[in-house]
Design a protein around this motif. Sequence first.
Motif, PDB file in Angstrom:
ATOM      1  N   PHE A  98      -2.438   9.143   1.485  1.00  0.00           N
ATOM      2  CA  PHE A  98      -1.312   8.493   0.810  1.00  0.00           C
ATOM      3  C   PHE A  98      -0.734   7.393   1.691  1.00  0.00           C
ATOM      4  CE2 PHE A  98       3.407   8.505   0.734  1.00  0.00           C
ATOM      5  CZ  PHE A  98       3.617   7.864  -0.480  1.00  0.00           C
ATOM      6  N   ASP A  99      -0.495   7.712   2.964  1.00  0.00           N
ATOM      7  CA  ASP A  99       0.084   6.725   3.878  1.00  0.00           C
ATOM      8  C   ASP A  99      -0.858   5.540   4.060  1.00  0.00           C
ATOM      9  OD1 ASP A  99       2.056   5.897   5.979  1.00  0.00           O
ATOM     10  OD2 ASP A  99       0.308   6.189   7.275  1.00  0.00           O
ATOM     11  N   ARG A 100      -2.169   5.811   4.122  1.00  0.00           N
ATOM     12  CA  ARG A 100      -3.157   4.726   4.249  1.00  0.00           C
ATOM     13  C   ARG A 100      -3.079   3.789   3.047  1.00  0.00           C
ATOM     14  NH1 ARG A 100      -7.483   3.942   1.756  1.00  0.00           N
ATOM     15  NH2 ARG A 100      -7.588   6.089   0.949  1.00  0.00           N
ATOM     16  N   ARG A 101      -2.988   4.383   1.841  1.00  0.00           N
ATOM     17  CA  ARG A 101      -2.926   3.553   0.626  1.00  0.00           C
ATOM     18  C   ARG A 101      -1.651   2.709   0.602  1.00  0.00           C
ATOM     19  NH1 ARG A 101      -4.333   8.469  -1.866  1.00  0.00           N
ATOM     20  NH2 ARG A 101      -2.264   8.558  -2.845  1.00  0.00           N
ATOM     21  N   VAL A 102      -0.536   3.298   1.043  1.00  0.00           N
ATOM     22  CA  VAL A 102       0.724   2.558   1.077  1.00  0.00           C
ATOM     23  C   VAL A 102       0.604   1.376   2.028  1.00  0.00           C
ATOM     24  CG1 VAL A 102       3.137   2.661   1.847  1.00  0.00           C
ATOM     25  CG2 VAL A 102       2.207   4.476   0.388  1.00  0.00           C
ATOM     26  N   ARG A 103       0.074   1.624   3.231  1.00  0.00           N
ATOM     27  CA  ARG A 103      -0.017   0.547   4.222  1.00  0.00           C
ATOM     28  C   ARG A 103      -1.001  -0.539   3.785  1.00  0.00           C
ATOM     29  NH1 ARG A 103      -2.206   2.163   8.523  1.00  0.00           N
ATOM     30  NH2 ARG A 103      -2.548   4.389   8.114  1.00  0.00           N
ATOM     31  N   GLU A 104      -2.068  -0.130   3.125  1.00  0.00           N
ATOM     32  CA  GLU A 104      -3.015  -1.134   2.604  1.00  0.00           C
ATOM     33  C   GLU A 104      -2.371  -1.971   1.499  1.00  0.00           C
ATOM     34  OE1 GLU A 104      -6.418   1.077   1.365  1.00  0.00           O
ATOM     35  OE2 GLU A 104      -7.223   1.314   3.395  1.00  0.00           O
ATOM     36  N   GLY A 105      -1.545  -1.301   0.664  1.00  0.00           N
ATOM     37  CA  GLY A 105      -0.876  -2.025  -0.409  1.00  0.00           C
ATOM     38  C   GLY A 105       0.197  -2.958   0.093  1.00  0.00           C
ATOM     39  N   LEU A 106       0.684  -2.727   1.327  1.00  0.00           N
ATOM     40  CA  LEU A 106       1.742  -3.560   1.899  1.00  0.00           C
ATOM     41  C   LEU A 106       1.229  -4.386   3.067  1.00  0.00           C
ATOM     42  CD1 LEU A 106       4.607  -0.889   1.964  1.00  0.00           C
ATOM     43  CD2 LEU A 106       4.345  -2.750   0.318  1.00  0.00           C
ATOM     44  N   ALA A 107      -0.070  -4.585   3.122  1.00  0.00           N
ATOM     45  CA  ALA A 107      -0.678  -5.239   4.284  1.00  0.00           C
ATOM     46  C   ALA A 107      -0.042  -6.593   4.588  1.00  0.00           C
ATOM     47  CB  ALA A 107      -2.177  -5.400   4.054  1.00  0.00           C
ATOM     48  N   ASP A 108       0.351  -7.346   3.555  1.00  0.00           N
ATOM     49  CA  ASP A 108       0.917  -8.680   3.767  1.00  0.00           C
ATOM     50  C   ASP A 108       2.383  -8.631   4.184  1.00  0.00           C
ATOM     51  OD1 ASP A 108      -1.525  -9.752   3.064  1.00  0.00           O
ATOM     52  OD2 ASP A 108      -0.964 -10.028   0.954  1.00  0.00           O
ATOM     53  N   GLN A 310       8.736  -0.752  -2.829  1.00  0.00           N
ATOM     54  CA  GLN A 310       8.460   0.134  -3.969  1.00  0.00           C
ATOM     55  C   GLN A 310       7.983  -0.689  -5.163  1.00  0.00           C
ATOM     56  OE1 GLN A 310      11.634   2.764  -5.138  1.00  0.00           O
ATOM     57  NE2 GLN A 310      11.827   3.736  -3.114  1.00  0.00           N
ATOM     58  N   ARG A 311       8.707  -1.786  -5.425  1.00  0.00           N
ATOM     59  CA  ARG A 311       8.346  -2.625  -6.580  1.00  0.00           C
ATOM     60  C   ARG A 311       6.965  -3.244  -6.386  1.00  0.00           C
ATOM     61  NH1 ARG A 311      13.975  -3.698  -6.245  1.00  0.00           N
ATOM     62  NH2 ARG A 311      13.614  -5.494  -4.860  1.00  0.00           N
ATOM     63  N   GLU A 312       6.660  -3.632  -5.162  1.00  0.00           N
ATOM     64  CA  GLU A 312       5.357  -4.262  -4.904  1.00  0.00           C
ATOM     65  C   GLU A 312       4.222  -3.256  -5.071  1.00  0.00           C
ATOM     66  OE1 GLU A 312       3.088  -6.776  -1.383  1.00  0.00           O
ATOM     67  OE2 GLU A 312       5.271  -6.687  -1.483  1.00  0.00           O
ATOM     68  N   LEU A 313       4.440  -2.022  -4.634  1.00  0.00           N
ATOM     69  CA  LEU A 313       3.404  -0.993  -4.760  1.00  0.00           C
ATOM     70  C   LEU A 313       3.198  -0.597  -6.211  1.00  0.00           C
ATOM     71  CD1 LEU A 313       4.374   1.158  -1.659  1.00  0.00           C
ATOM     72  CD2 LEU A 313       2.185  -0.013  -1.992  1.00  0.00           C
ATOM     73  N   GLY A 314       4.298  -0.561  -6.974  1.00  0.00           N
ATOM     74  CA  GLY A 314       4.215  -0.289  -8.400  1.00  0.00           C
ATOM     75  C   GLY A 314       3.759   1.111  -8.759  1.00  0.00           C
ATOM     76  N   PHE A 315       3.075   1.203  -9.914  1.00  0.00           N
ATOM     77  CA  PHE A 315       2.726   2.501 -10.471  1.00  0.00           C
ATOM     78  C   PHE A 315       1.243   2.547 -10.818  1.00  0.00           C
ATOM     79  CE2 PHE A 315       7.062   1.443 -11.379  1.00  0.00           C
ATOM     80  CZ  PHE A 315       7.763   2.610 -11.123  1.00  0.00           C
ATOM     81  N   ARG A 316       0.733   3.765 -10.950  1.00  0.00           N
ATOM     82  CA  ARG A 316      -0.612   3.954 -11.503  1.00  0.00           C
ATOM     83  C   ARG A 316      -0.504   5.111 -12.484  1.00  0.00           C
ATOM     84  NH1 ARG A 316      -3.930   6.614  -6.438  1.00  0.00           N
ATOM     85  NH2 ARG A 316      -2.778   8.584  -6.359  1.00  0.00           N
TER      86      ARG A 316
END
Length: 791
Positions: A98-108, A310-316
Amino acid sequence: MSTDSTQAAQRILDLRTELDGHNQRYYVLDQPSIPDAEYDRLFRELQALEAAHPDLISVDSPTQRVGGAPRAGFTEVRHEVPMLSLGNAFAEADMLDFDRRVREGLADDLPPGDLFGGGAEVEYVCEPKLDGLAVSLLYVEGQLVRGATRGDGSTGEDISANVRTVRNIPLKLQGSGWPAVLEVRGEVFMAKAGFDALNQRQLESGAKPFANPRNAAAGSLRQLDSKITASRPLAFCCYGIGQVEGELPDTQLGILQTLQTWGVPISLELYLARGIDACQAYYQRIGAKREALPYEIDGVVFKVNNLAWQRELGFRAREPRWAIAHKFPAMEELTELLDVEFQVGRTGAVTPVARLKPVKVAGVMVANATLHNMDEVARLGLMIGDTVIIRRAGDVIPQVVQVVLERRPLDARAVEIPASCPVCGSHVERTQLVKRSKGKESFSAGSIYRCVGRLACQAQLKQAIIHFVSRRAMDIDGLGEKSVEQLVDLGLVQSPADLYRLQFDQLVGLEGFAELSSNNLLAAIDNSRKPELARFIYALGIPDVGEETAKVLARSLASLERIKRALPEVLTYLPDVGLEVAHEIHEFFSDAHNQNVIEQLGQVLDIQGQGELGAEFAACTTLAGLLDKLHIPSLGPTGAKTLASKFGESLPKLLEADWLDLRQTLSEKPANAVREFFSVAEQRERALKIEAQLREFGMHWESEKRVVAGLPLAGQTWVLTGTLELMSREHAKAKLEALGAKVAGSVSAKTHCVVAGPGAGSKLAKASELGLRVLDEAGFVEQLQALGVTP
């Protein structure tokens, strides 16, 4: 508006403000500032004013939490912002992913990692995942206008009338600055204590108890009659927001803390963690204190703190990418009841035990579960072959909480108590409950079945010996359960006294006993031949007599002979000994079998700590007190004092009094009651027998008073915590009690001093928070020496 109406309106407004403040302190902050009686007085005053001025009643008044008339059904509510569920993590690997996915989604957006290859860390808001019902609370201009269930996430049910009855939900937000429209989301739950009390009321009223707090909370919140909801001990905890028209902080933590300033309850365990390692550490901390929490939780929720992220990561699908629930291992599972067997305990209680098809519950394989007694079997409607729900919480013995009736097989068999003891074959009888009130006794069937075989029953003998040799009793090291079972099975020990007749040749060669261990055991047995009276009393295993009561008996009566012969009414003069326990003690020593065991022990033991009656109990009684303990109908303490004075503090003179003497002293009803009571020969003899024993023991009002030597720590409460290195905790406790202190297991504002050794945790923290006196072990030893006590 008239002057009276204006004054009433102002007083109503003042009362509402004051009561709202008290509700906030009581239900949200857990810091009540007035007694319940004063709160009730203010509440009744508000009710009376609103009844006299119904035009001044408003929906946000504290009086409107009591619920209204039942409704035909719930209307649907569409959520403007969907109430989505969370994804779940069941293992550490899931959290790392989960943490890996969050950090990848916020890489920029994340700052670069350190020079040593460490990745950037995300801040997460952490809080326990309450096991309740998710709800939405809509506030418009600070007023609660609607409550709704989550439903399917898009559409829920309108439960506005019911949420208004939940005591810690503000009907009007406090302070100012809240958005014009604010949707608060959280969990309605039921605390463990409230759940237990509710189930007790259900049983007393003949209703079916709830299976768990979550079911109880959900069932309470979805009542069509909100008065029923109002009677249930529900609470609310906010975990987030939905629809908002206005400004709020830009972090998850900031929003929750702001909501708290407006009177919305949030979790007291809220925590901001930096990075996944801190999240995992929080998960472990909450897991360790899970059983101590006053409410049920089933995991921990982690949310990215930064709202922009949170908004940038969004939903699935139907769950956010920026939050996850790390679940604890399941505490409830389904399995099959294969059989019910019966175990026999130390007191002969025959207890049903469920034998289950093995199933893993809360990370532990479970094959057996307690059923408590046959009343519990009947309450569950349990049959052999049923599919059942098993619950395990922490170290608590697994228990059957519910039968899945729709899965009951056609060949299911009833559970029946055996007529004979499964160990010794003796008769099994149902116990009777005795209720004593005002000199009368009433009997009813008890929930316990008991084998009458006593020590002739090997199961009872083994458990009695195990208790007798335990550390807090006779403290005979080297006699574990297996050793005791072996000695009993071989016939070497048939009574506690037989332990003191064991020989080296009988032990050596037995399983677990070589030459050294045999000699060590014999030495330990020999070292226990001079027990203190309190230890000996506790070791006997008298029902309802624990360590503290044993100490009271030894310290007060100071003689085994006095304790053995003490009448129940005499025992009740001792602190913390009620009438029921007094009867247990008296009946134990009146039993011929127990007398024989004690006589045998008297031949091999030299009991220490015996002497004169405790000084504070010399001449401690009065004739009025004796009359009060006789529970003469219609005769209260004042009448008893009047009688005692009239007849010169003489029981014989009172017994010889005629009707005229009594009638001149008391009004007609108590005078008749006294006359009728003592006209029964058995009751006259009982009164005289009690007085004779009080005189013999030196407790009689005509006995010689003695000066009570003041103990230096009398009236003080001390707490021991952490590891003591110079002495054991038991040794330290004994020293404090000898000085007159009470040693408690928890810290409170009434605690006088806390002794904290290495490893002290929450107790030391609470002592510091309360500003209490704290000593380390060195300081404690100095304190003992200053009081003339050798550590």
